[in-house]
Each structure stands twice: as C-alpha cells, then as structure tokens.
Design a protein around this motif. Structure first.
Motif, PDB file in Angstrom:
ATOM      1  N   VAL B 110       0.750  -1.272  -0.046  1.00 15.10           N
ATOM      2  CA  VAL B 110      -0.486  -0.171  -0.096  1.00 15.10           C
ATOM      3  C   VAL B 110       0.738   0.978   0.210  1.00 15.10           C
ATOM      4  O   VAL B 110       0.861   2.146  -0.980  1.00 15.10           O
ATOM      5  N   GLY B 111       1.727   1.252   0.490  1.00 19.91           N
ATOM      6  CA  GLY B 111       3.082   2.412   0.713  1.00 19.91           C
ATOM      7  C   GLY B 111       3.955   2.472  -0.484  1.00 19.91           C
ATOM      8  O   GLY B 111       3.131   3.966  -1.185  1.00 19.91           O
ATOM      9  N   ASP B 112       3.849   1.943  -1.522  1.00 14.15           N
ATOM     10  CA  ASP B 112       4.334   1.846  -2.477  1.00 14.15           C
ATOM     11  C   ASP B 112       2.878   2.220  -3.913  1.00 14.15           C
ATOM     12  O   ASP B 112       3.797   3.022  -4.846  1.00 14.15           O
ATOM     13  N   ALA B 113       2.097   1.753  -3.813  1.00 10.79           N
ATOM     14  CA  ALA B 113       0.562   2.311  -3.909  1.00 10.79           C
ATOM     15  C   ALA B 113       0.841   3.112  -4.184  1.00 10.79           C
ATOM     16  O   ALA B 113       0.299   4.278  -5.431  1.00 10.79           O
ATOM     17  N   LEU B 114       0.533   4.011  -2.500  1.00 12.67           N
ATOM     18  CA  LEU B 114       0.606   5.749  -2.228  1.00 12.67           C
ATOM     19  C   LEU B 114       1.833   6.400  -3.788  1.00 12.67           C
ATOM     20  O   LEU B 114       1.295   7.660  -3.728  1.00 12.67           O
ATOM     21  N   ASP B 115       2.881   5.892  -3.126  1.00 10.64           N
ATOM     22  CA  ASP B 115       3.513   6.781  -3.888  1.00 10.64           C
ATOM     23  C   ASP B 115       3.424   6.962  -5.046  1.00 10.64           C
ATOM     24  O   ASP B 115       3.692   7.945  -6.099  1.00 10.64           O
ATOM     25  N   ARG B 116       2.643   6.285  -5.924  1.00  6.47           N
ATOM     26  CA  ARG B 116       2.869   5.416  -7.905  1.00  6.47           C
ATOM     27  C   ARG B 116       1.750   6.562  -7.752  1.00  6.47           C
ATOM     28  O   ARG B 116       1.505   7.462  -8.469  1.00  6.47           O
TER      29      ARG B 116
END
Lengths: 109, 224
Positions: B110-116
């Motif tokens: 979810v953290g990575d998805a928030l970056d994108r």
C-alpha cells in the motif's frame, strides 16, 4: 495461506537478529484468535527457511487459548470459538488473550 | 559433537526476542496512517470473498461521489489489470497492485501504491483487497476503516464461518439486495451472526447494481 507470509516475516526477523550466526531453533507464540494455523506454519517453515541462516532450524509453537472477561458478571472464561458469549447470557466481553503472534526466542550457534 | 543438534563443537545461545511477528508490517501501516492523516485522506479497506460485488460497488460509489470529494482506488488482485481498467473508466485515479501468489495486501504494497498514486489532499481512498475472507484480516494497511462485503447469494452463515474477518470489520455491507426475493438468505440471521462475532460492527444492506439503499453506505463513508 497467509502462514507463508507469517513464516517469512519470522525468518526475516530472526536472521536479522542472528546477524550471521546459525539459527537452530525458533520459538513463537500463536494465539487462537489470530487466524494463524500452526500446522500450516510448520508445513511451510522448512521450505521457507531453506538457504537462510535458519536452514534446518526447528520451529516450536506455543499455542495460547482465547480468553475473555465478562463485563456483566465479571467471570473469566476460555472461548471455544470466536462467538463472544458468556454463560451468563451477556455478549459484552473483553478479550484478554488469544491475539498473541510473537517471536519468543531463538537458539543460535 | 554438540548434544543438541549434532552439528559440531560450538556454544548454543538462547536469544530472547519477544517481538511481534507483524511488527514490521504494523510499523509500515502506522507510517501509511500518519502520511494519509497529514493530507486529510480517508482510507477504507474493502474485503470480501471473490464475486461479492466489491468492484461494482466501487464503480457506483466513484460515479456518485467523485464530484463531492476526490476519490482514488488502490486495486488489489492476484493477476490482471481488469478491475483497475473498470474503475479508471469511472474517471477516478487508480493504481493496480498484483500480488501474484500472495493472498492479501500488506502495508508495504500500500505504501508503494501511494507513491505511484499520489492522491490529492482530502481524497476518499478505497483499497480493494484481494478477494479472500481469511488472510487480509490479519494485515493492517494503515486504513481508517475496514469494510467487509457479503452478498445475499452467499450463505447468511458467512460471519460464523469466517469469524476472523468479520471480527475485524468496522462496517459490514450486505450486497445484492435486489436478489433477495430469489435466494434463500436470512438477513436477520446474518445480522445476528455479525453481532455474535463483532458487536461493535455497523451493518448496511444495499444493491450496488441498482443503487437500492445506497445512501446509508455514503453516509458511513462521508461521516465516519
């Protein structure tokens, strides 16, 4: 099969702490309310540990029962399942145990 | 030879750890939560078995709310971008997470998805978890609320069969209400089962395809 993910987290944590030493045994505590099945953890432990510093280590699982205190009558009880119901009829229970999912210790050489 | 494991002359040492197995996930989830709160983003984690209507409910929700508040979706599936494409067609920001063999989203994904995704301040963010009523219950993503969707074409006893999931829910949505006359689904029993495993959960009933009773869902989303 989230037990594989759980086992991988355990291996990451113990190998990090072992810091290059060989891990021979890992003891974990698993509560009955965690939705983690000890048998499934053991099933994937050996495979997941392969090639890590914990390759060949034993996994000991201390199982903990689900317990609760009834806010109506004050009784402490062990829960047979996730249905929160006291024999006195009250459903107002505070869960006091069974949510543990911890790495207790490890043996290294 | 060592008596414990037969692996040569050495010294066995017991190291006490007493640490939570999911400590790392929980720390990442806390970081997600702080990051979202700092920008006034409300995140809702949607969980259900496959086929309960999560994506259909999201399609309608995005269409109805998009003018009132920015809406974005993190779409979790084992494979394909099909659901992300469906949601993109409604006009909201979407990012797809494919977990491959994984059966749940975790806080790192979810953290990575928030970056994108980089959602706008004040966004209503939906995290559509992998369709699975077991594994996602255990992983905190940093969301503000967990929603479990069950449809009337499933059994009313689902809350008792998958108690961990229902015990984790803040809201239970009973979907496909338009099909109730055609199926053997006891809504009162379902309600009783939910409160047996989770007395604090709220429950709403609706039809995502027709929009019946959809108001209480929006009320929960916008007021909680």
């Amino acid at each position: 099969m989230h037990e594989l993910a759980i086992v991988q987290r355990i291996l990451e944590a113990v190998c990090e702490r072992a810091d290059g030493r060989r891990v021979r045994r890992v003891t974990v505590r698993v509560g009955a309310l965690t939705a983690v099945v000890p048998g499934a953890m053991l099933f994937c432990w050996e495979l997941a540990a392969e090639g890590t510093d914990a390759d060949g280590a034993d996994l000991d699982i201390e199982q903990r029962p689900a317990t609760a205190r009834c806010r109506a009558c004050g009784a402490d009880l062990e829960l047979a399942d996730l249905v929160l119901l006291c024999p006195c009829g009250s459903a107002d229970l505070a869960v006091t145990g069974g949510r543990e999912l911890q790495i207790v210790s490890m043996e290294v050489t | 030879m060592c008596a414990t494991c037969g692996c040569g002359p050495h010294h066995h040492e017991t190291v006490t750890l007493e640490q939570r197995v999911l400590a790392k996930n929980d720390a990442l989830a806390r970081a997600n939560r702080v990051r979202l709160a700092g920008r006034g983003i409300r995140a809702v984690n949607l969980m259900s078995s496959p086929g309960s209507g999560k994506t259909t409910l999201l399609e309608r929700t995005v269409r109805d709310l998009n003018g009132r508040r920015p809406v974005a979706v993190i779409e979790g599936d084992q494979e394909t971008r099909l659901d992300a494409d469906r949601l993109r067609a409604t006009g909201c920001a979407v990012t797809q997470v494919n977990t491959g063999a994984g059966c749940h989203l975790d806080a790192a994904m979810v953290g990575d998805a928030l970056d994108r995704l980089d959602p706008a301040d004040g966004t209503l963010l939906f995290i559509e978890n992998v369709g699975n009523l077991v594994c996602p219950a255990l992983f905190d993503l940093g969301e503000d609320g967990k929603v479990v969707i069950v449809s009337v074409t499933e059994g009313a006893d689902k809350p008792l069969k998958y108690p961990y999931m229902f015990a984790a829910a803040d809201l239970v949505v009973v979907n496909k209400l338009d099909l109730l006359p055609y199926v053997d689904f006891d809504l009162d029993a379902c309600r009783a089962h939910v409160s047996a495993v989770n007395p604090r959960a709220s429950l709403v009933t609706l039809s995502a395809t027709r929009g019946d009773d959809i108001g209480s869902w929006y009320e929960w989303l916008l007021l909680n």
